[in-house]
Structure formats: C-alpha cells, structure tokens
Design an enzyme around this catalytic site. Structure first.
Site: not given
Length: 397
Positions: A77, A157, A185, A205-207, A243, A331
C-alpha cells in the site's frame, strides 16, 4: 519458552495485518519450488508463472469492476500511495501544482504530500467532522483551476470511518480533477466499484485481506497519464520494473477471490462482534469515548479513548493477558505523539493518548469479546487507581 508459545492469543489487530488464509498459502506454494520460472522468460516453465500472474490480475480487477490491464502490482500500500501521488504530480505539473487531501490520511499519503510541498507543490488539507467524515463543502471550496489531484482514503485505518468516496469522485470528475483513494483498509472488506465511484487511482495491500505481506497493487484508470515509478525492465507494461513477486501476486489474487465471495457474510459477523464490544465497553467502563462514526464505519473496527489512561500502558497489560490490540496505526505505534487522526476529530492530547483500537475478524468468537472486555475493565480500573489526575477528578465530583 514452550509455556509462553502455548499461551492463548486473542488477536484483535486485523487492521495492522491479517492472518494469511490457508487457501492462500496453498495457492502460493507451487510458485516457490515447482512453477518457479520468471514470467518474462519464454519457455513453458515461465509461461505457467505468467499465466498465474494474469489470473491474479483478472481476479483483482473483477472485485473492483475494473479491467485487468488497469491493475499494476507493487510491494504494498505505501508504494502504491507514493506512486499514485508522485507520478500524477510529475505528469500533470504543467496543468498545475495543487493537490487536495484530508487531515486523517495514512502517513504514506501525508508524508508523500510533505515531500511534494518541499518541491514546490501546494497541498490543501481538508478538515473532518467529529466522526472523521470529510467536510465536502470545504473540499468544494478548496478546488482551484490548478488542482490536479484529490487523494482521500476510502476508510480510515484508525477509527474505521468510511468516507463518501462516490460524492468525492463525482466532484472530482465534474471539475476535471483526478481522484486517488487509499483503499488499503477497505478493499476486500466493503464494496468498491471504480466506475460508479469515479475513482481514477486506487491503492491496496494484500496482507489487509488475508493475503501475504509485501505485495499490493495500484489501479490506474485507462487514459490517466502517469509516469513509471521504477525504471528498468518492461514489467507491468513498462511502468514498474522488476521481476514480479509471483507467489505473492498469486496469493493476493486468491485472497481477493475469497474476500469477495465471503464479504457479506463476513461483514455481518464482524459487525456483530464489534457492536458487542462497543456496547459492553460503553455500558461498563465510565469516562470512555467511541471514536469514529457509530454506523458508517468498517464492520470490524472498534476505537475507544479512555480518560486518565495511557494507551501504551493499556496495550502492554493487554499483551500480558494474550490480547493483541493497537493504539492506532502500526506505522505510528513507536511514536510518543498522539494520533494525528484523533487530534483531527477534535480530541485533546490527554484523551487522544488513551486510545485503543480493536479490529476483529470473522474467526473471533463472542467469548473472546467478553474476555477482552473483562480484561480492559480490570486494566483501566488499575491504571486509573494509579493516576493522580483521576484521583483529583473523582474528588472534585
């Protein structure tokens, strides 16, 4: 050590990160050691990797009502936010150097705006009301002929408040301004449709939705003029070299499929758990304040401020009981300053310091909610007993 590892954990910090779903891990595994080819190569081993990346791109696009070629993979993110804002600023500098955002954005947005301010851009920060909702009339007044971008998060968030992004998108479109939303979020938790919401750029963001860490994406509407963020090879249609993180991308795509399929049922369960938490805390712990909009909030978010209590002490003592929570954004958890979000909604420093964020998942139980409330009650009472400010407050009646 073994006894400590076996301690029961009640995990209530899903806004910081979620557990990677078993189905996601299973989908990722073959791309570490079986189908490990580089997607940019031309042999059949690599073709399997490329096919998997394409499938994940399509899965993510489908959740947003976007086209697959509008999804660009990133490392998460924060990178997506940085790319969206910096690249738009550079690409549209000839039109103007004015950007509008809100006072309660994630630091990935706020610090990026600060970076641009030092380089000659002008940033307008829009206020929010006491529930954390952006003031639309202020936003309308802030728009100028040289405004090139509006960046407002979909949902906060820390306090969970959901912003009126459709109205913001309509306003931006009416004035010919690009609209970026940090949906880190929100993606996978509430419905978002880029066409109906008039979104030009979106970060995720994936997590945050049971996918792996270290992978995210940026949606860029077709036709938006935007520069490359990482220079090098021709990956991501020459806009983001390097990559591809194939296992991470595969995992994020699978997580998005699962999140979309279970969203309605999952949200209902999370809302039931979070409301139970809210009701018990408000009824049983005096001098507390619910932060964020009571109804218009993410289904899993609960944020309270407790007067005469230090949030950090509360967190440490909860951790000793095996309860994982937060005082706000992960954060900023190392910072001694109170949350900029809580200050923006009008809380004084001394109350903002006593904040607690609990973010549930559908895997949590009602029993865990009750155990958590009992723990918070005991800890708050203990901390207040040690507070001379609380003692004075009680004496004064």
């Amino acid at each position: 050590m073994e006894e400590q590892n076996q301690k029961k954990i009640i995990y209530l910090d899903n806004a910081a990160t979620t557990r990677t779903a078993p189905e996601v891990v299973e989908a990722m595994l073959p791309y570490f050691s079986e189908w490990y080819g580089n997607p940019s190569s031309i042999y059949s081993l690599a073709a399997e990797s490329k096919k998997a990346v394409t499938q994940a791109r399509e899965s993510l696009a489908q959740v947003l009502g976007a086209e697959a070629n509008e999804i660009y993979f990133t490392a998460g993110g924060s990178e997506s936010d940085n790319w969206a804002i910096k690249a738009v600023a550079e690409a549209y500098a000839e039109k103007g150097k004015h950007i509008i955002t809100s006072r309660i954005e994630h630091h990935a947005v706020l610090h990026t705006c600060d970076y641009l301010e030092k380089r000659g851009y002008e940033i307008t920060y829009i206020d929010v009301d006491e529930n954390g909702v952006l003031k639309l009339d202020e936003l309308e007044k802030a728009i100028r002929p040289d405004t090139i971008l509006i960046s407002v998060m979909t949902a906060n968030n820390e306090i969970g408040t959901i912003q009126p992004i459709r109205e913001i998108g309509q306003m931006a479109k009416k004035h010919g301004i690009l609209f970026h939303t940090d949906a880190v979020q929100a993606f996978g938790h509430i419905p978002i449709q880029v066409e109906e919401d008039h979104i030009d750029l979106l970060s995720a963001s994936g997590h945050k939705f049971n996918g792996p860490k270290g992978v995210g994406f940026l949606y860029i509407r077709k036709g938006v003029k935007i520069r490359s963020f990482v220079h090098g090879g021709a990956q991501e249609r020459s806009r983001r070299a390097g990559t591809e993180n194939v296992p991470g991308i595969v995992g994020m795509g699978r997580a998005a499929e699962l999140a979309a399929a279970s969203m309605e049922e999952r949200s209902a369960r999370e809302r039931s758990l979070s409301r139970h938490l809210m009701e018990r805390i408000e009824q049983e712990i005096p001098y507390c304040r619910l932060n964020g909009d009571r109804e218009n909030r993410l289904p899993n978010n609960v944020n309270f401020s407790f007067r005469f209590v230090e949030g950090e002490s509360l967190l440490i003592m909860l951790d000793m009981k095996g309860i994982c929570a937060s005082s706000g954004s992960a954060c900023t958890s190392g910072s001694l300053d109170p949350s900029h979000v809580l200050l923006a909604i009008g809380l004084p420093h001394e109350i903002a310091h006593g904040s607690l964020r609990l973010t549930v998942s559908a895997e949590n139980t009602l029993e865990e909610m009750d155990e958590t409330v009992e723990a918070i009650k005991a800890i708050v009472a203990r901390l207040r007993d040690m507070s001379p400010l609380y003692e004075d407050f009680i004496k004064k009646g």
